[in-house]
Motif scaffolding. Structure first.
Motif, PDB file in Angstrom:
ATOM      1  N   GLU A  46       0.198   1.122  -1.152  1.00  0.00           N
ATOM      2  CA  GLU A  46       1.559   0.674  -1.466  1.00  0.00           C
ATOM      3  C   GLU A  46       2.659   1.649  -1.339  1.00  0.00           C
ATOM      4  O   GLU A  46       3.794   1.555  -1.081  1.00  0.00           O
ATOM      5  CB  GLU A  46       1.476   0.353  -3.042  1.00  0.00           C
ATOM      6  CG  GLU A  46       1.111   1.175  -3.984  1.00  0.00           C
ATOM      7  CD  GLU A  46      -0.264   1.284  -4.445  1.00  0.00           C
ATOM      8  OE1 GLU A  46      -0.551   1.808  -5.423  1.00  0.00           O
ATOM      9  OE2 GLU A  46      -1.014   0.909  -3.515  1.00  0.00           O
ATOM     10  N   ASN A  50       5.952   1.206   1.079  1.00  0.00           N
ATOM     11  CA  ASN A  50       7.257   1.545   0.465  1.00  0.00           C
ATOM     12  C   ASN A  50       7.964   2.559   1.491  1.00  0.00           C
ATOM     13  O   ASN A  50       9.220   2.423   1.540  1.00  0.00           O
ATOM     14  CB  ASN A  50       6.932   2.364  -0.956  1.00  0.00           C
ATOM     15  CG  ASN A  50       8.319   2.562  -1.605  1.00  0.00           C
ATOM     16  OD1 ASN A  50       9.128   1.530  -1.772  1.00  0.00           O
ATOM     17  ND2 ASN A  50       8.492   3.716  -2.330  1.00  0.00           N
ATOM     18  N   ASP A  72       9.066  -6.864   0.402  1.00  0.00           N
ATOM     19  CA  ASP A  72       8.885  -6.410  -1.183  1.00  0.00           C
ATOM     20  C   ASP A  72       7.666  -7.289  -1.672  1.00  0.00           C
ATOM     21  O   ASP A  72       6.979  -6.772  -2.420  1.00  0.00           O
ATOM     22  CB  ASP A  72      10.220  -6.970  -1.929  1.00  0.00           C
ATOM     23  CG  ASP A  72      11.501  -6.108  -1.778  1.00  0.00           C
ATOM     24  OD1 ASP A  72      11.132  -4.753  -1.552  1.00  0.00           O
ATOM     25  OD2 ASP A  72      12.454  -6.686  -1.913  1.00  0.00           O
ATOM     26  N   PHE A  73       7.628  -8.503  -1.050  1.00  0.00           N
ATOM     27  CA  PHE A  73       6.104  -9.246  -1.388  1.00  0.00           C
ATOM     28  C   PHE A  73       5.013  -8.539  -1.093  1.00  0.00           C
ATOM     29  O   PHE A  73       4.017  -8.314  -1.792  1.00  0.00           O
ATOM     30  CB  PHE A  73       6.236 -10.576  -0.843  1.00  0.00           C
ATOM     31  CG  PHE A  73       5.199 -11.530  -1.135  1.00  0.00           C
ATOM     32  CD1 PHE A  73       5.141 -12.268  -2.300  1.00  0.00           C
ATOM     33  CD2 PHE A  73       4.267 -11.472  -0.094  1.00  0.00           C
ATOM     34  CE1 PHE A  73       4.104 -13.101  -2.496  1.00  0.00           C
ATOM     35  CE2 PHE A  73       2.970 -12.349  -0.525  1.00  0.00           C
ATOM     36  CZ  PHE A  73       3.293 -12.994  -1.641  1.00  0.00           C
ATOM     37  N   GLU A  76       4.394  -5.442  -3.481  1.00  0.00           N
ATOM     38  CA  GLU A  76       3.553  -6.118  -4.585  1.00  0.00           C
ATOM     39  C   GLU A  76       1.986  -6.255  -4.218  1.00  0.00           C
ATOM     40  O   GLU A  76       1.232  -6.119  -5.100  1.00  0.00           O
ATOM     41  CB  GLU A  76       4.324  -7.174  -5.054  1.00  0.00           C
ATOM     42  CG  GLU A  76       5.763  -6.654  -5.677  1.00  0.00           C
ATOM     43  CD  GLU A  76       5.547  -6.059  -7.029  1.00  0.00           C
ATOM     44  OE1 GLU A  76       4.613  -6.153  -7.678  1.00  0.00           O
ATOM     45  OE2 GLU A  76       6.213  -5.025  -6.990  1.00  0.00           O
ATOM     46  N   ILE A  79       0.131  -3.201  -4.037  1.00  0.00           N
ATOM     47  CA  ILE A  79      -0.054  -2.495  -5.000  1.00  0.00           C
ATOM     48  C   ILE A  79      -1.557  -2.960  -5.969  1.00  0.00           C
ATOM     49  O   ILE A  79      -2.145  -2.255  -6.336  1.00  0.00           O
ATOM     50  CB  ILE A  79       1.034  -2.628  -6.256  1.00  0.00           C
ATOM     51  CG1 ILE A  79       2.461  -2.011  -5.842  1.00  0.00           C
ATOM     52  CG2 ILE A  79       0.820  -1.939  -7.637  1.00  0.00           C
ATOM     53  CD1 ILE A  79       3.724  -2.148  -6.539  1.00  0.00           C
ATOM     54  N   THR A  80      -1.460  -4.093  -6.100  1.00  0.00           N
ATOM     55  CA  THR A  80      -2.793  -4.702  -6.509  1.00  0.00           C
ATOM     56  C   THR A  80      -4.080  -4.293  -5.937  1.00  0.00           C
ATOM     57  O   THR A  80      -4.896  -3.847  -6.323  1.00  0.00           O
ATOM     58  CB  THR A  80      -2.790  -6.326  -6.459  1.00  0.00           C
ATOM     59  OG1 THR A  80      -1.573  -6.612  -7.422  1.00  0.00           O
ATOM     60  CG2 THR A  80      -3.795  -6.874  -7.244  1.00  0.00           C
TER      61      THR A  80
END
Length: 340
Positions: A46, A50, A72-73, A76, A79-80
């Motif tokens: 992530e 970014n 942005d999707f 996210e 990140i998971t």
């Protein structure tokens, strides 16, 4: 870590700009080097996404809204993904450390339980014990007594892994503490039962057969603590007879008496001790019959005892596609003619 990312962000942006403008292969090579640095410093996915988004916004301030939202999707999602990836990495590291510890424990167990196959005049001995996994839940041991007799033990822990290995170490050193030549098989099992009952968890038990062979009389005296029956092979009659004696497994009850029996062995006769890893072998999903085990032993009966044991093991190893489902232990004694 933030300093490292900032230091590489500008280089990443330049490589991205060059590639978007010309699709230059050199840019791909450059980003490969950057990626290797990210891996070296354990930069999460992530964080890379970014960094990519920031670079795009700086290069294209008027980036259309839908594309920006899609990035942005993706961030996210990463990140998971990154959290899950880190958990998997941690588990892999823990698993590697555990495997290393188990490997060391297995080596220590092998050293602690090592026993020399003795040279006894008039007796040919073959023995083999192979764990299904790293730690062995089976155990065999020889004790040369002061009176010239040979003590023979074979045991199997009902339970596997490191606890089983610790149990076997306790049994071995308990036996080593007994006075040599002064205890009969039933007395040895009675004393071991008290040790196990006091020191082993109530859900773990040990089966064991203990025998003493006297070369002068050619007699075998034995007792059993719920262990797999052994077998006596009468060479002159080409016939197997079950060897068993009454007695509970070690650790069930504090005070247990163990039956003691005697067997006279003639020239070329065999005495066979084993664990359930031999008698409960599978051919596919089918458990083999006991007679199949004896037929395999009979097939190699003319070989020296150790070669006989090795060939029997190889047969059942092949039968199970070289994947043992349980620890495999086999011990064969053959009465041979004494040298003059």
């Amino acid at each position: 870590m933030e300093k490292f990312i900032r230091q590489n962000a500008e280089e990443y942006k330049k490589l991205l700009a060059t590639y978007l403008e010309s699709q230059d292969e050199q840019s791909l090579y450059g980003v490969e080097l950057v990626s290797k640095r990210f891996i070296k410093y354990n930069i999460l996915p992530e964080e890379i996404i970014n960094l990519h988004i920031k670079a795009l916004k700086e290069l294209y301030p008027d980036l259309f809204v839908d594309f920006e939202h899609s990035m942005d999707f993706l961030l996210e999602a990463m990140i998971t993904y990154g959290l899950s990836h880190q958990e998997i990495q941690n588990l892999r590291e823990e698993q590697t450390a555990l495997k290393s510890e188990i490997s060391i424990a297995a080596e220590m167990q092998e050293t602690l339980l090592r026993t020399e196959k003795p040279e006894i005049e008039g007796l040919d001995i073959g023995v083999l014990s192979v764990p299904a996994h790293q730690m062995n839940g089976d155990y065999y041991h020889f004790i040369k007594n002061n009176d010239g007799s040979l003590g023979i033990a074979m045991a199997d822990v009902i339970g596997k892994g490191i606890p089983a290995a610790l149990c076997m170490s306790m049994i071995k050193y308990s036996m080593d503490s007994f006075p040599e030549g002064s205890m009969s098989p039933h007395a040895i099992l009675r004393n071991l039962n008290r040790v196990v009952e006091r020191n082993i968890d109530s859900n773990m038990f040990i089966t064991m057969i203990y025998a003493q062979y006297a070369p002068k009389t050619c007699k075998l005296t034995f007792s059993s603590a719920g262990h797999e029956p052994g077998f006596y092979y009468n060479a002159s009659e080409d016939r197997f007879t079950e060897i068993t004696a009454k007695g509970l497994v070690l650790g069930v009850s504090k005070d247990v008496d163990y039956e003691e029996r005697e067997l006279e062995i003639n020239e070329n006769d065999l005495v066979i001790f084993l664990t359930d890893g031999v008698t409960e072998c599978r051919d596919g999903e089918r458990f083999i019959e006991l007679n199949e085990v004896l037929d395999v032993i009979r097939k190699y009966v003319d070989l020296p005892a150790q070669e006989m044991v090795n060939q029997v093991y190889k047969y059942f190893e092949r039968l199970q596609d070289f994947q043992l489902r349980d620890d495999f232990s086999l011990l064969i004694l053959r009465k041979v003619k004494k040298t003059d």
